[in-house]
Design an enzyme around this catalytic site. Sequence first.
Site, PDB file in Angstrom:
ATOM      1  N   LYS A 253       0.842  -1.187   0.000  1.00 27.80           N
ATOM      2  CA  LYS A 253       0.000   0.000   0.000  1.00 27.80           C
ATOM      3  C   LYS A 253       0.887   1.252   0.000  1.00 27.80           C
ATOM      4  O   LYS A 253       2.041   1.117   0.347  1.00 27.80           O
ATOM      5  CB  LYS A 253      -0.955  -0.077   1.181  1.00 27.80           C
TER       6      LYS A 253
ATOM      7  N   ASP B 161      -2.791  -5.734   2.437  1.00 22.06           N
ATOM      8  CA  ASP B 161      -3.182  -4.816   3.515  1.00 22.06           C
ATOM      9  C   ASP B 161      -2.774  -5.534   4.789  1.00 22.06           C
ATOM     10  O   ASP B 161      -3.382  -6.544   5.156  1.00 22.06           O
ATOM     11  CB  ASP B 161      -4.699  -4.597   3.491  1.00 22.06           C
ATOM     12  N   HIS B 162      -1.731  -5.038   5.450  1.00 18.39           N
ATOM     13  CA  HIS B 162      -1.156  -5.836   6.540  1.00 18.39           C
ATOM     14  C   HIS B 162      -2.134  -6.052   7.703  1.00 18.39           C
ATOM     15  O   HIS B 162      -1.943  -6.927   8.515  1.00 18.39           O
ATOM     16  CB  HIS B 162       0.174  -5.240   7.023  1.00 18.39           C
TER      17      HIS B 162
ATOM     18  N   LYS C 288      -3.276  -9.752  10.665  1.00 20.20           N
ATOM     19  CA  LYS C 288      -3.430  -9.816  12.130  1.00 20.20           C
ATOM     20  C   LYS C 288      -4.412 -10.931  12.485  1.00 20.20           C
ATOM     21  O   LYS C 288      -5.513 -10.985  11.952  1.00 20.20           O
ATOM     22  CB  LYS C 288      -3.931  -8.470  12.674  1.00 20.20           C
TER      23      LYS C 288
ATOM     24  N   GLU D 206      -3.311   5.486  17.574  1.00 17.23           N
ATOM     25  CA  GLU D 206      -1.865   5.278  17.724  1.00 17.23           C
ATOM     26  C   GLU D 206      -1.299   6.346  18.641  1.00 17.23           C
ATOM     27  O   GLU D 206      -1.805   7.473  18.676  1.00 17.23           O
ATOM     28  CB  GLU D 206      -1.180   5.406  16.362  1.00 17.23           C
TER      29      GLU D 206
ATOM     30  N   ASP E 125      -4.397   7.340   4.488  1.00 16.91           N
ATOM     31  CA  ASP E 125      -3.443   6.386   5.049  1.00 16.91           C
ATOM     32  C   ASP E 125      -4.141   5.209   5.742  1.00 16.91           C
ATOM     33  O   ASP E 125      -3.639   4.090   5.728  1.00 16.91           O
ATOM     34  CB  ASP E 125      -2.552   7.139   6.059  1.00 16.91           C
TER      35      ASP E 125
ATOM     36  N   HIS F 116      -7.195  -0.105   6.007  1.00 17.55           N
ATOM     37  CA  HIS F 116      -7.289  -0.812   7.284  1.00 17.55           C
ATOM     38  C   HIS F 116      -8.689  -0.720   7.932  1.00 17.55           C
ATOM     39  O   HIS F 116      -9.270  -1.719   8.338  1.00 17.55           O
ATOM     40  CB  HIS F 116      -6.250  -0.280   8.272  1.00 17.55           C
TER      41      HIS F 116
ATOM     42  N   LYS G 246      -3.179   9.771  15.013  1.00 13.26           N
ATOM     43  CA  LYS G 246      -1.839   9.616  15.581  1.00 13.26           C
ATOM     44  C   LYS G 246      -1.738  10.472  16.828  1.00 13.26           C
ATOM     45  O   LYS G 246      -2.493  11.415  17.010  1.00 13.26           O
ATOM     46  CB  LYS G 246      -0.796  10.055  14.561  1.00 13.26           C
TER      47      LYS G 246
HETATM   48  C1  BG6 Z   1       0.268   1.794   8.033  1.00 11.06           C
HETATM   49  C2  BG6 Z   1       0.145   3.286   8.019  1.00 11.06           C
HETATM   50  O1  BG6 Z   1      -0.347   1.241   6.902  1.00 11.06           O
HETATM   51  O2  BG6 Z   1      -0.349   1.279   9.207  1.00 11.06           O
HETATM   52  C3  BG6 Z   1       0.804   3.864   9.258  1.00 11.06           C
HETATM   53  O3  BG6 Z   1       0.766   3.810   6.859  1.00 11.06           O
HETATM   54  C4  BG6 Z   1       0.232   3.246  10.502  1.00 11.06           C
HETATM   55  O4  BG6 Z   1       0.659   5.283   9.298  1.00 11.06           O
HETATM   56  C5  BG6 Z   1       0.250   1.728  10.406  1.00 11.06           C
HETATM   57  O5  BG6 Z   1       1.019   3.672  11.587  1.00 11.06           O
HETATM   58  C6  BG6 Z   1      -0.520   1.098  11.550  1.00 11.06           C
HETATM   59  O6  BG6 Z   1      -0.299  -0.275  11.534  1.00 11.06           O
HETATM   60  P1  BG6 Z   1      -0.220  -1.120  12.885  1.00 11.06           P
HETATM   61  O7  BG6 Z   1      -0.080  -2.525  12.440  1.00 11.06           O
HETATM   62  O8  BG6 Z   1       0.965  -0.586  13.629  1.00 11.06           O
HETATM   63  O9  BG6 Z   1      -1.494  -0.824  13.597  1.00 11.06           O
END
Ligand code: BG6
Length: 524
Positions: A164, A193-194, A198, A232, A251, A256, A356
Amino acid sequence: MANSNTTTEVAQKASPCVMIIYGASGDLTKRKLLPALMNLQQEGLLSQQFAIIGFSYDQLDTNSFRQKLTEGVKQLSDTPLDETLWKWFLDRIYYVQGDFSDAAAYQRLKDQIATAQKEHNTQGNLFHYLAVAPQFFSLIVRKLGEANLTKETNGNWVRVIVEKPFGHDYESAIQLNKELKEVLGEKQIYRIDHYLGKETVQNVMVFRFANSIIEPLWNRTYIDHVQITAAETVGVEHRGAFYETAGALRDMVPNHLFQLLTLTAMEPPISFDADAVRDKQAEILHAIQMPTPEEVLQNTVRGQYGEGVIDNQRVPAYRSEPNVAPNSNTETFVAMKLKIDNWRWGDVPFYLRTGKRLCHRVTEIAIRFRRTPFTLFRRSPIHDPRTNQLVIHIQPDEGISLRFGAKVPGSVMKLGLVNMDFDYSRDFGTSHSTGYERLLYDCMIGDATLFQRADMVEAAWSVIEPVIDVWKALPARGFPNYASGSWGPKEADDLLERDGRAWRDITSEENGAKCATATSAKTT
Ligand code: BG6
């Protein structure tokens, strides 16, 4: 209670392949990809017929690349490196230096692939991983096509993982899909999409569809509203330049947060096959009501962090971060109300928020059930029996808790709120997952369920397009409007208050700690 009625299945090994990582000298390779591959090998899930080629612009060769990775992996691991395991990897890691636009570099890559294929008998399968900045996605794929490295022949597969952000808005996502599909078939493209890596995100489906007591309650008859939070504590860190062009909306939301939303809201798929699941997720994206400009103004909130205190440390305002304009109007916080126009969810608002430098790091889905009819409690001191809430804790404390009302012991009728908790680490033990294991493995076995299909990416952008347009036409005023260490701007609370609701008080319900108030943000 440690659990254990788990069903065990012997997983198939990943197919033989050469994995080529574009941008391999960057952070992702040492932080996530290699540790994830090591975990897979430790679980016995990688094929012996496997090799990795790093391809990037940095002046390295195979030896110096191996050395650099060894240092990186050692430095980032909190346990001593397993030498035997690492040696297994070192024996099959190679490097090709080159510019992504240079045809000659792809010829060198092709030669290296041929050597690795021979040495490790990888059967011609190619796994391209684009760990590069988005402006290189199309270019690399086009060059791979020209170098004849994308064709699937003799039953061999060629797959490409694209990181992404996938596009910058609706139009650019369509354009990127078009450019990739000029070279690749849709089945070859794995848009990552990481969040889908999870465990707890994957568990949303299992929780909903493997428990017969849940599904009958999962609709507008019983659910009052849903809150999805991804908060975050970190700021933009070293990513100011990227973040200035993205902002919190792009973002986090179309990717997500929409993953969490669609998994929560989708109809049961007929199987876990990629298209069965993704069809249902896509239906939800299409069922989201497109907001009019007036609705955007009313139902979305943007914010930017000012200076403040997090974990007893003073932290700077967004506008003072490196590579951020001193008068930047980029949002670092978004809250919005969305409606899903279908029979299951009509009239059930979904409130989303992400930001954030907030008070706590927490990602969760909170389902608020309707209040009970009141007659029974009319003459008691109980005034508002809104008791039931189900929280799916995505991170950091993975689990699920169900809140219900109980009588507080004593001679008057008093209502207490209690929780029934499932805790992932207590019940299943902890695992050292980076979140990428499942995604890499799935790509190697050809299961695209946890990857984005072209139409889903486009549908997600189309939902936030009206927000992008209105926000662009009316730049934010009064930034920064929340203090670091708070729960975001006051307008985010007003968004729910107008509907007679409130955000779940995560601070006091989970941590018992206090957060700064939004209004303590100072203009810088
Ligand atoms: C990323 C964003 O895709 O996901 C970041 O670009 C964000 O800005 C992050 O901090 C959050 O991922 P995780 O796994 O730390 O919740």
